[in-house]
Design a protein around this motif. Structure first.
Motif, mmCIF file in Angstrom:
data_model
loop_
_atom_site.group_PDB
_atom_site.id
_atom_site.type_symbol
_atom_site.label_atom_id
_atom_site.label_comp_id
_atom_site.label_asym_id
_atom_site.label_seq_id
_atom_site.Cartn_x
_atom_site.Cartn_y
_atom_site.Cartn_z
ATOM 1 N N LYS A 65 51.339 -1.724 33.593
ATOM 2 C CA LYS A 65 52.436 -2.476 33.000
ATOM 3 C C LYS A 65 52.042 -3.931 32.788
ATOM 4 N N PRO A 66 52.415 -4.499 31.639
ATOM 5 C CA PRO A 66 52.156 -5.918 31.431
ATOM 6 C C PRO A 66 53.085 -6.744 32.302
ATOM 7 N N ALA A 67 52.647 -7.921 32.693
ATOM 8 C CA ALA A 67 53.474 -8.785 33.525
ATOM 9 C C ALA A 67 54.731 -9.190 32.763
ATOM 10 N N VAL A 68 55.872 -9.185 33.451
ATOM 11 C CA VAL A 68 57.142 -9.559 32.836
ATOM 12 C C VAL A 68 57.475 -10.993 33.224
ATOM 13 N N LYS A 69 57.643 -11.844 32.215
ATOM 14 C CA LYS A 69 58.012 -13.231 32.457
ATOM 15 C C LYS A 69 59.475 -13.413 32.076
ATOM 16 N N ALA A 70 60.246 -13.938 32.995
ATOM 17 C CA ALA A 70 61.677 -14.097 32.760
ATOM 18 C C ALA A 70 61.952 -15.173 31.718
ATOM 19 N N LEU A 71 63.034 -14.987 30.973
ATOM 20 C CA LEU A 71 63.479 -15.995 30.014
ATOM 21 C C LEU A 71 64.258 -17.081 30.746
ATOM 22 N N THR A 72 64.182 -18.295 30.263
ATOM 23 C CA THR A 72 64.949 -19.391 30.834
ATOM 24 C C THR A 72 66.391 -19.304 30.355
#
Length: 259
Positions: free
Chosen positions: A47-54
């Motif tokens: 799985k690709p890393a998930v970066k949260a939205l601001t």
């Protein structure tokens, strides 16, 4: 149902709905940044890393006036957010699903955004025949609180899993939500079909019993690391056997803006 009964049940449902609307709209989602960080440290080749939205990015992805035909859309304010600790649930297993009704923030979301979406009254081609028809026509519109919350790692996936577990445990036993001087009793949860995002869940939520009961709808969908939660009611639907449709136009529009 007699006119007096219609007035009584409608007013009872209105009181419950207004109590919820006055306090329900914040990040209604769950995540654990520490667990997410640990997961990232291990590395996941599948799985690709998930970066949260601001919060600013979530605001851009939130619904705006004109996105859903026949609906009025506005931003939520600080007065709409139920703060952690302000709401209590008498059954620990029911906390996740109960907190979702009030928009209580769970976990550590990186960003949050919220909207109030109110369906405009439906136009009737013919004059109503009696009081009950007139009352039903005036109240038959669905209002929704829509919240967005974003999480790093697998926080969003954990959120939906937690809701499923909580709803399954509390589907028939009932539980009570308390906030300030208001108490609401949930008597039944029934899962419904819904689609959207990478995964989605939905329930019909019955509050109260008999003629004083009122149905609500809770929907939660995930797109990447963002969870959108919809808590809806229709004042025209009162009584244990009453119901209304999921706000699919609102759900589809928000899912589309999340990509």
């Amino acid at each position: 149902m007699r006119a007096t009964a219609v007035r009584r049940t409608s007013l009872a449902a209105s009181a419950a709905c207004l109590a919820l609307l006055a306090t329900a709209c914040g990040g209604s989602d769950s995540g654990d940044k520490d667990d997410s960080a640990a997961s990232g440290a291990k590395g996941d080749a599948t799985k690709p890393a998930v970066k949260a939205l601001t919060s600013a990015e979530l605001e851009k992805a939130s619904l705006e006036q004109g996105d859903v035909a026949g609906h009025k859309i506005s931003k939520t304010g600080p007065e709409d957010i139920a703060q952690p600790g302000a709401v209590t649930v008498d059954n620990k297993e029911c906390e996740p699903i109960g907190f979702a009704f009030y928009g209580v923030k769970r976990g550590n979301p990186v960003g949050n955004a919220g909207r109030k979406v109110v369906e405009e009254p439906k136009k009737k081609s013919a004059a109503p025949e009696d009081f009950e028809d007139a009352m039903g026509a005036a109240l038959d519109m669905t209002s929704s609180l829509v919240t967005l919350a974003s999480y790093d790692g697998d926080g969003a996936e954990k959120n939906l899993a937690e809701l499923r577990t909580s709803a399954a445990a509390c589907a028939t036993g009932g539980f009570t939500l308390s906030m300030k001087d208001s108490k609401q009793t949930i008597t039944k949860l029934t899962e419904e079909k819904v689609a959207g995002g990478d995964e989605a869940v939905a329930w019909r939520v019955q509050m109260g019993k008999g003629e004083s009961a009122a149905p609500f709808k809770l929907v939660s969908l995930r797109k990447g690391g963002t969870v959108a939660t919809f808590f809806s009611f229709n004042l025209g639907a009162t009584g244990a056997k009453s119901d209304f449709d999921l706000p699919t136009a609102v759900i589809d529009a928000q899912a589309g803006k999340l990509g």
